[in-house]
Design a protein around this motif. Structure first.
Motif, mmCIF file in Angstrom:
data_model
loop_
_atom_site.group_PDB
_atom_site.id
_atom_site.type_symbol
_atom_site.label_atom_id
_atom_site.label_comp_id
_atom_site.label_asym_id
_atom_site.label_seq_id
_atom_site.Cartn_x
_atom_site.Cartn_y
_atom_site.Cartn_z
ATOM 1 N N ILE A 400 1.198 -1.634 -0.067
ATOM 2 C CA ILE A 400 0.254 0.206 0.396
ATOM 3 C C ILE A 400 0.906 1.169 0.117
ATOM 4 C CG2 ILE A 400 -2.143 1.452 1.775
ATOM 5 C CD1 ILE A 400 -2.866 -1.529 2.564
ATOM 6 N N ALA A 401 2.079 1.214 0.729
ATOM 7 C CA ALA A 401 3.030 2.218 0.285
ATOM 8 C C ALA A 401 2.834 3.017 -0.517
ATOM 9 C CB ALA A 401 4.372 2.145 1.378
ATOM 10 N N GLY A 402 2.603 4.403 -1.106
ATOM 11 C CA GLY A 402 2.915 4.993 -1.813
ATOM 12 C C GLY A 402 2.087 5.104 -2.460
ATOM 13 N N SER A 403 0.578 4.718 -2.488
ATOM 14 C CA SER A 403 -0.287 5.013 -3.138
ATOM 15 C C SER A 403 -1.251 5.990 -2.937
ATOM 16 C CB SER A 403 -1.951 3.842 -2.915
ATOM 17 O OG SER A 403 -1.533 3.126 -1.508
ATOM 18 N N GLU A 404 -2.068 6.470 -3.619
ATOM 19 C CA GLU A 404 -3.335 8.067 -3.067
ATOM 20 C C GLU A 404 -4.612 7.634 -2.608
ATOM 21 O OE1 GLU A 404 -2.179 11.102 -5.583
ATOM 22 O OE2 GLU A 404 0.079 10.887 -5.038
ATOM 23 N N ARG A 405 -5.207 8.590 -1.963
ATOM 24 C CA ARG A 405 -6.251 8.301 -1.680
ATOM 25 C C ARG A 405 -7.461 8.296 -3.135
ATOM 26 N NH1 ARG A 405 -10.055 12.392 1.851
ATOM 27 N NH2 ARG A 405 -9.034 13.558 0.388
ATOM 28 N N GLU A 406 -8.293 7.497 -3.590
ATOM 29 C CA GLU A 406 -9.330 7.492 -4.334
ATOM 30 C C GLU A 406 -10.398 8.458 -4.219
ATOM 31 O OE1 GLU A 406 -10.209 4.029 -7.313
ATOM 32 O OE2 GLU A 406 -12.512 4.530 -5.818
ATOM 33 N N PRO A 407 -10.582 8.839 -5.169
ATOM 34 C CA PRO A 407 -11.330 10.276 -5.247
ATOM 35 C C PRO A 407 -13.051 8.865 -4.278
ATOM 36 C CG PRO A 407 -10.301 11.202 -6.567
ATOM 37 C CD PRO A 407 -9.719 9.324 -6.451
ATOM 38 N N ALA A 408 -13.502 10.165 -3.692
ATOM 39 C CA ALA A 408 -15.028 9.320 -2.823
ATOM 40 C C ALA A 408 -16.081 10.218 -4.141
ATOM 41 C CB ALA A 408 -15.083 9.584 -1.779
ATOM 42 N N PRO A 409 -17.425 9.546 -4.554
ATOM 43 C CA PRO A 409 -18.334 10.243 -5.155
ATOM 44 C C PRO A 409 -18.844 11.437 -3.976
ATOM 45 C CG PRO A 409 -19.470 7.981 -3.661
ATOM 46 C CD PRO A 409 -17.365 8.698 -3.535
ATOM 47 N N VAL A 410 -18.421 11.870 -3.091
ATOM 48 C CA VAL A 410 -19.244 12.790 -2.072
ATOM 49 C C VAL A 410 -17.847 13.035 -1.561
ATOM 50 C CG1 VAL A 410 -20.732 14.000 0.165
ATOM 51 C CG2 VAL A 410 -21.711 11.756 -1.556
ATOM 52 N N GLY A 411 -17.927 15.183 -1.876
ATOM 53 C CA GLY A 411 -17.251 15.923 -0.826
ATOM 54 C C GLY A 411 -17.487 16.068 0.033
ATOM 55 N N ILE A 412 -16.652 17.003 0.857
ATOM 56 C CA ILE A 412 -17.843 17.602 3.004
ATOM 57 C C ILE A 412 -16.527 18.979 2.441
ATOM 58 C CG2 ILE A 412 -17.879 18.026 4.780
ATOM 59 C CD1 ILE A 412 -19.444 14.358 5.085
ATOM 60 N N LEU A 413 -16.978 19.939 2.014
ATOM 61 C CA LEU A 413 -15.662 20.475 2.145
ATOM 62 C C LEU A 413 -16.577 21.610 3.462
ATOM 63 C CD1 LEU A 413 -14.753 23.095 0.717
ATOM 64 C CD2 LEU A 413 -16.648 24.516 0.372
ATOM 65 N N TYR A 414 -14.528 21.833 4.205
ATOM 66 C CA TYR A 414 -14.389 21.725 5.581
ATOM 67 C C TYR A 414 -13.285 23.138 5.717
ATOM 68 C CZ TYR A 414 -13.279 21.678 10.219
ATOM 69 O OH TYR A 414 -13.732 21.996 11.081
ATOM 70 N N ASP A 415 -13.724 24.751 5.784
ATOM 71 C CA ASP A 415 -13.579 25.232 5.793
ATOM 72 C C ASP A 415 -12.859 26.276 7.031
ATOM 73 O OD1 ASP A 415 -12.534 28.023 3.826
ATOM 74 O OD2 ASP A 415 -13.980 28.854 4.894
ATOM 75 N N TRP A 416 -11.792 26.658 7.645
ATOM 76 C CA TRP A 416 -10.825 27.284 8.603
ATOM 77 C C TRP A 416 -11.385 28.680 8.543
ATOM 78 C CZ3 TRP A 416 -8.895 22.312 7.762
ATOM 79 C CH2 TRP A 416 -8.382 21.940 8.665
ATOM 80 N N GLU A 417 -11.550 29.537 7.422
ATOM 81 C CA GLU A 417 -11.980 30.943 7.835
ATOM 82 C C GLU A 417 -13.857 30.436 8.325
ATOM 83 O OE1 GLU A 417 -10.260 34.151 5.003
ATOM 84 O OE2 GLU A 417 -8.386 33.421 6.034
ATOM 85 N N SER A 418 -14.669 29.906 7.503
ATOM 86 C CA SER A 418 -16.029 30.190 8.355
ATOM 87 C C SER A 418 -15.806 30.037 9.304
ATOM 88 C CB SER A 418 -16.504 29.423 6.814
ATOM 89 O OG SER A 418 -16.667 29.347 5.721
ATOM 90 N N TRP A 419 -15.103 28.196 9.273
ATOM 91 C CA TRP A 419 -15.080 28.108 10.677
ATOM 92 C C TRP A 419 -14.822 28.822 12.341
ATOM 93 C CZ3 TRP A 419 -11.009 23.266 12.433
ATOM 94 C CH2 TRP A 419 -11.919 23.163 13.967
ATOM 95 N N TRP A 420 -13.748 30.345 12.022
ATOM 96 C CA TRP A 420 -13.396 30.735 12.567
ATOM 97 C C TRP A 420 -14.743 32.283 12.795
ATOM 98 C CZ3 TRP A 420 -7.630 31.846 9.586
ATOM 99 C CH2 TRP A 420 -6.787 30.917 10.222
ATOM 100 N N ALA A 421 -15.298 32.245 11.591
ATOM 101 C CA ALA A 421 -16.246 33.041 11.546
ATOM 102 C C ALA A 421 -17.268 33.338 12.013
ATOM 103 C CB ALA A 421 -15.760 34.548 10.215
ATOM 104 N N GLY A 422 -17.983 31.645 11.568
ATOM 105 C CA GLY A 422 -18.851 31.677 11.658
ATOM 106 C C GLY A 422 -19.419 31.019 13.482
ATOM 107 N N GLU A 423 -18.274 30.697 14.197
ATOM 108 C CA GLU A 423 -17.818 30.697 15.413
ATOM 109 C C GLU A 423 -18.142 31.904 16.657
ATOM 110 O OE1 GLU A 423 -16.573 26.874 16.577
ATOM 111 O OE2 GLU A 423 -17.786 26.122 15.716
ATOM 112 N N GLN A 424 -17.849 33.569 16.080
ATOM 113 C CA GLN A 424 -17.569 34.310 16.618
ATOM 114 C C GLN A 424 -18.754 35.185 17.667
ATOM 115 O OE1 GLN A 424 -13.376 36.294 14.579
ATOM 116 N NE2 GLN A 424 -15.453 37.355 13.760
ATOM 117 N N ASP A 425 -18.052 35.824 18.396
ATOM 118 C CA ASP A 425 -19.716 36.725 19.241
ATOM 119 C C ASP A 425 -20.145 38.333 18.846
ATOM 120 O OD1 ASP A 425 -18.047 39.300 19.347
ATOM 121 O OD2 ASP A 425 -16.724 38.441 20.386
#
Length: 681
Positions: A400-425
């Protein structure tokens, strides 16, 4: 670049240089007498260890005084490991400054938002922006690199350790000066900064750069864009320290790959890791299971996200635990099978190295009750036997060493700046949990037997037939165009409440919510309807919402209403909508449905997107499947999510790991893992 490390690991007693999965731990020989070291190497070979990280917290031992150096012990350790066929991921040792440095230069100590000094006595007591700390740290890095540049045990450099774990936010005068410099580079003029920060509000207009401070303790809520920029700056300041150490290492040892260990897990959010990934030669991550109803799903989620940050390329699991940790309120030991399952889940999601904290369990210090590969009970223990069994399993998985992830049919978008901004006061609710919403979608997909990838805004989103973007709060104009193009060109976008609300400056997109995504979704919202803690609302499809509701008006006739509110102030109004646009679609979910509700909704959304489970019906929900691919083969991991035995029929391929029944079905014991090797099409 990780393939270089894979082929370099080993020594004169391990002549096979073919790529293999790496296995090991943080090794802290300075905690133990010299008589233990040779036994350590012997036991490492018995367990299948071929790589250890050394020197992480050794600054005080290496440099006992400003002009005094002691490498004698480390020289001997490096030589012993090399003779034992074990490669070294050598740390720069800058993670925790020694007492002589903080005594001579207390100005390197971090300061909290309230003005309190963070004193020595634990670890990471340094300011990321301190020029004094930087000078001493880089001097140490240069000494380390020069001394060990040609040592045959050296296979990788380990910059610092868990950058930002305890010192991501520093509000000192050093930080204030660096923050102003960062802001000058971002905005150029004060006029531009004043517009971006909306300083007309509350008489905050700046007329001189020296007036600007970090968002220290204030009488009320600090300026939200100032807070967001300080988060960006703080992540960048740590990244700059990473760069500074890396440049010295590349100057002196250009052929040795450089990494640092991220912490993609739990609530760790201060470091924007997608921005850091290009600064190192391969991505590394630390992960620890936190007990809860989604504990192993969270492990899978974090490993998956690490692969997304790495662009699908192999990465390095730098730390996880063999059993209990020491820093949770109650530190529960792992059950039989969990050590292997936890480790192999990381491998399934792209880890080509599996390492623990730490090799030998400490007898003293703050982490003496943290598990290790060799526990307090010693090698004659069930834990060490499990460690050795895992080492043998990883040897079988070498292809398995060196093999890459095969793309899945579904993606979940994870965005740090939305995380930061969305949880502010000062928001409609303080109960919003960005990571939990994303994890719920992930768990819902696992319950349906659907493969999904965690991806970032830097990823190729078009590789996925469906893209779920939960609570995508911060959406610049360019991202809105990208998502619109994704849907129009055949992708199926799903987004949720509090998405598309603000731009990169945390300014609201005017004209009605969800602002940047309003036209794409074909809806308009005039006012949010957050729910009180414990309050719920019923939908007419039988699901239950919590946390949030929206008063939705459909603005495009082609927008379908998939469900409506049955109770609450919005009864009769749309709750979930779907608009067909171009060759794709855009769906909006206006309330938090939880795992069961999302699974029910996904059954209606996956079919038009052409997504179905690759697992037989009987295994869906019980088994997680992950796929890695090389030029020669496709590797299918089957991971039992339950505490009961599971049988998986109908899958082809030879068995690399696990067992099959006489009828050809794959047998998974409780918490078990199997790996199939299939030829590429």
């Amino acid at each position: 670049m990780i393939s270089t490390l894979l082929s370099r690991a080993g020594g004169p007693t391990d002549g096979d240089r073919t790529p293999r999965l790496l296995y090991g731990a943080d090794y802290n020989p300075e905690q133990w007498p010299r008589t233990v070291w040779e036994e350590d190497v012997r036991l490492m070979r018995e367990a299948g260890v071929n790589l250890v990280s050394v020197g992480i917290f050794s600054w005080a031992r290496i440099q006992p005084a400003e002009d005094s150096w002691d490498f004698t012990w480390l020289d001997e350790v490096m030589d012993l490991l090399h003779e034992g066929g074990i490669g070294v991921d050598l740390a720069t040792a800058t993670a925790s400054p020694p007492p002589w440095l903080t005594t001579a230069h207390p100005e390197i100590l971090p300061v909290t938002a309230g003005g309190e000094t963070v004193w020595p006595g634990a670890r990471q007591h340094w300011r990321p922006t301190s020029p004094v700390f930087r000078r001493h740290a880089l001097r140490l890095v240069r000494q380390m690199a020069t001394r060990y540049a040609d040592h045959p045990a050296l296979v990788a450099w380990h910059v610092n350790n868990e950058l930002g774990c305890h010192n991501v936010y520093d509000y000192s005068d050093d930080a204030a000066r660096a923050f102003r410099s960062w802001l000058r580079a971002r905005y150029t003029t004060l006029e531009t900064l004043n517009r971006a920060w909306g300083t007309a509000f509350w008489s905050q207009r700046y007329t001189d750069w020296e007036q600007i401070l970090p968002p220290r303790l204030a009488a009320s809520h600090p300026n939200p864009t100032q807070q967001l920029d300080f988060k960006r700056f703080s992540s960048d300041a740590l990244r700059e320290h990473l760069r500074a150490e890396r440049e010295i290492l590349r100057e002196i040892t250009p052929d040795i790959p450089v990494t640092t260990n991220f912490m993609v897990m739990g609530g760790t959010k201060g470091m924007n890791y997608p921005d850091w990934a290009d600064e190192i030669d391969f991505v590394s991550n630390d992960h620890y299971v936190q007990p809860g109803p989604q504990d192993r799903d969270e492990l899978s989620f974090s490993a998956n996200l690490t692969s997304g940050i790495s662009g699908g390329r192999p990465w390095f699991l730098m730390e996880h635990s063999t059993s209990a940790v020491n820093w949770q309120p109650v530190n529960v030991a792992k059950r039989p099978g969990e050590l292997a399952r936890d480790s192999l889940l990381h491998v399934a999601h792209g880890a080509d190295a599996v390492c623990f904290f730490q090799w030998r369990q400490s007898a003293a210090g703050a982490e003496k009750y943290h598990s290790a590969m060799v526990p307090h009970a010693g090698a004659d223990s069930d834990l060490f036997r499990s460690v050795s069994e895992l080492g043998a399993a990883l040897k079988r998985l070498a292809p398995i060493a060196g093999s890459e992830r095969e793309p899945a049919p579904v993606g979940i978008l994870y965005d740090w700046e939305s995380w930061w901004a969305g949880e502010q006061d000062s928001h409609p609710t303080s109960l919003l949990d960005y990571r939990q919403e994303a994890l719920d979608w992930y768990t819902a997909l696992l319950s349906l037997g659907i493969r999904a990838d965690l991806v970032t805004t830097r990823s190729d989103l078009h590789r996925h037939r469906m893209l779920i973007a939960p609570v995508l709060h911060l959406v610049p104009a360019d991202l809105a165009k990208t998502l619109t193009r994704y849907a129009e060109q055949g992708g199926h976008l799903v987004t949720t409440y509090f998405s598309g609300i603000v731009d990169e400056n945390d300014h609201v997109w005017l004209g009605g919510y969800p602002g940047a995504l309003r036209d794409l979704l074909g809806i308009r919202i005039e006012e949010f309807g957050p729910l009180l803690a414990g309050e719920t609302t019923e939908l007419d499809d039988g699901t239950t919402g919590s946390l949030w509701t929206d008063r939705i008006t459909v603005t495009v006739p082609e927008t379908d209403v998939l469900s409506r509110y049955r109770t609450g102030m919005h009864a009769g109004r749309p709750a979930v909508t779907r608009r067909v646009t171009g060759n794709g679609s855009a769906t909006y979910v206006s309330t938090r449905l939880g795992v069961q509700g999302l699974a029910s909704l996904l059954l209606r959304l996956l079919e038009p997107a052409g997504v179905e489970s690759e697992l037989p019906t009987a295994a869906r929900g019980s088994v997680e499947t992950i796929v890695r691919r090389s030029a020669e083969a496709r590797f299918v991991f089957l991971v039992n999510r339950t505490d009961e035995a599971v049988t998986v029929p109908g899958l082809s391929g030879g068995v690399l790991l696990g067992t099959t029944n006489e009828d050809g079905t794959v047998a998974l014991g409780p918490r078990g893992v199997a790996v199939l090797r299939q030829p590429t099409a």
